[in-house]
Design an enzyme around this catalytic site. Structure first.
Site, mmCIF file in Angstrom:
data_model
loop_
_atom_site.group_PDB
_atom_site.id
_atom_site.type_symbol
_atom_site.label_atom_id
_atom_site.label_comp_id
_atom_site.label_asym_id
_atom_site.label_seq_id
_atom_site.Cartn_x
_atom_site.Cartn_y
_atom_site.Cartn_z
ATOM 1 N N GLU A 39 0.800 -1.228 0.000
ATOM 2 C CA GLU A 39 0.000 0.000 0.000
ATOM 3 C C GLU A 39 0.828 1.272 0.000
ATOM 4 O O GLU A 39 0.316 2.348 -0.301
ATOM 5 C CB GLU A 39 -0.966 -0.005 1.191
ATOM 6 C CG GLU A 39 -0.302 0.188 2.534
ATOM 7 C CD GLU A 39 -1.017 1.219 3.394
ATOM 8 O OE1 GLU A 39 -2.094 1.693 3.012
ATOM 9 O OE2 GLU A 39 -0.464 1.572 4.449
ATOM 10 N N ASN A 40 2.117 1.182 0.350
ATOM 11 C CA ASN A 40 2.979 2.368 0.385
ATOM 12 C C ASN A 40 4.031 2.376 -0.717
ATOM 13 O O ASN A 40 4.993 3.143 -0.656
ATOM 14 C CB ASN A 40 3.710 2.463 1.732
ATOM 15 C CG ASN A 40 2.782 2.672 2.905
ATOM 16 O OD1 ASN A 40 2.769 1.876 3.845
ATOM 17 N ND2 ASN A 40 1.997 3.732 2.871
ATOM 18 N N HIS A 68 -4.027 3.368 2.344
ATOM 19 C CA HIS A 68 -3.521 4.162 1.215
ATOM 20 C C HIS A 68 -3.792 3.485 -0.133
ATOM 21 O O HIS A 68 -3.249 3.931 -1.155
ATOM 22 C CB HIS A 68 -2.016 4.409 1.367
ATOM 23 C CG HIS A 68 -1.662 5.331 2.498
ATOM 24 N ND1 HIS A 68 -2.210 6.589 2.633
ATOM 25 C CD2 HIS A 68 -0.821 5.168 3.556
ATOM 26 C CE1 HIS A 68 -1.717 7.168 3.716
ATOM 27 N NE2 HIS A 68 -0.878 6.326 4.297
ATOM 28 N N HIS A 179 0.740 -1.722 9.097
ATOM 29 C CA HIS A 179 0.352 -0.306 9.145
ATOM 30 C C HIS A 179 1.288 0.569 9.971
ATOM 31 O O HIS A 179 1.582 1.699 9.564
ATOM 32 C CB HIS A 179 -1.081 -0.113 9.670
ATOM 33 C CG HIS A 179 -1.522 1.315 9.732
ATOM 34 N ND1 HIS A 179 -1.659 2.112 8.611
ATOM 35 C CD2 HIS A 179 -1.864 2.113 10.792
ATOM 36 C CE1 HIS A 179 -2.063 3.317 8.972
ATOM 37 N NE2 HIS A 179 -2.192 3.342 10.288
ATOM 38 N N HIS A 181 4.493 0.109 10.747
ATOM 39 C CA HIS A 181 5.826 0.142 10.135
ATOM 40 C C HIS A 181 6.981 -0.191 11.076
ATOM 41 O O HIS A 181 8.141 -0.129 10.661
ATOM 42 C CB HIS A 181 6.105 1.502 9.475
ATOM 43 C CG HIS A 181 5.281 1.748 8.262
ATOM 44 N ND1 HIS A 181 5.667 2.633 7.265
ATOM 45 C CD2 HIS A 181 4.101 1.233 7.844
ATOM 46 C CE1 HIS A 181 4.745 2.650 6.314
ATOM 47 N NE2 HIS A 181 3.782 1.804 6.649
#
Length: 263
Positions: A39-40, A68, A179, A181
């Protein structure tokens, strides 16, 4: 069976980490299948076609996402056309973003049906566009007959993730938190469910959860209300877990964390 789950891939540095480490990890751990949270990937927010194709040819078999997911317009076409990617399942059905892709899929792996589910925690700021992840999974489990079930739980708080484990332990094979990290030191198998609160991030090792520090520190100093997310450059870290599943019982027998810092 051994499944590698890679924590949130962040930006160019994250992709470089994949190119640098994944092949050796797959060989050293005798990995059968690779799942990654993407997602990143594109500039720290979302996923475009170029990055999807790059990761898809780099040894990753399946992709999960998060809050995201929808930051790059390509994702709508990717979710519609590609079979090896899911987005958070518990999105309000009436929303336009909820009409593209699915949040749970079953694949066939080594003659086993393996379900992969992506859920967004209630503690993630998402303008209340997500439904309750606990209730969503309860409903899903009523009709699920897969041999193995892996859940990417994309949540903000340790308390929500721990509550999720205690509620669903013994009913799914694995719960992998994403999420935040930062990889947590709590890999465990509890009541036949493999668990880690957060797998961590695969991306810049010296930023603030992947981003350049300046504007984020400025916010915490009280000089602004928001920060500007710009991807940090420099050396990488590679964060993942290896899930080993017994071929006879379909139960998890080992969960090993991987955290590699580029020197």
């Amino acid at each position: 069976m051994k499944i590698l789950f890679i924590g949130d891939i962040f930006g160019e540095c994250g992709k470089y980490a994949i190119h640098s480490e994944l092949s050796n990890i797959k060989k050293n751990y005798n990995i059968d299948y690779v799942i990654a949270n993407a997602e990143n990937t594109t500039l720290g927010r979302g996923l475009n076609w170029a990055d999807y194709n790059e990761l898809n040819t780099s040894g990753i078999d399946f992709f999960t996402m998060g809050n995201h997911t929808w930051h790059k317009k390509d994702i709508f076409e990717i979710l519609s056309k590609q079979k090896n990617i899911i987005r958070p399942a518990n999105i309000l059905k009436e929303l336009e973003i909820g009409k593209f892709g699915v949040g749970s899929k079953t694949i066939l792996l080594n003659n086993k049906s393996v379900r992969i589910t992506n859920l967004l925690g209630s503690t993630v700021h998402f303008k209340d566009q997500q439904t309750n992840p606990f209730l969503y999974l309860e409903e899903l489990l009523e009709k699920d007959n897969s041999d193995i079930h892996i859940v990417d739980f994309h949540s903000e708080t340790t308390s929500e993730k721990n509550a999720f484990l205690l509620n669903f332990a013994g009913r799914v094979t694995a719960i992998f938190g994403t999420h935040t990290h930062v990889q947590t030191n709590d890999t465990k198998i509890y009541n036949n469910t493999a668990y880690i609160t957060d797998v961590g991030m695969t991306g810049p090792k010296n930023g603030i959860i992947g981003a350049k520090p300046e504007s984020i520190i400025n916010m915490f100093m009280g000089n602004s209300e928001r920060f500007r997310l710009e991807e940090q450059v420099g050396k990488y870290q590679f964060s993942a877990v290896v899930l080993e599943i017994d071929d006879l019982s379909n139960k998890p027998i080992n969960l090993t964390n991987i955290l590699i810092y580029q020197k």
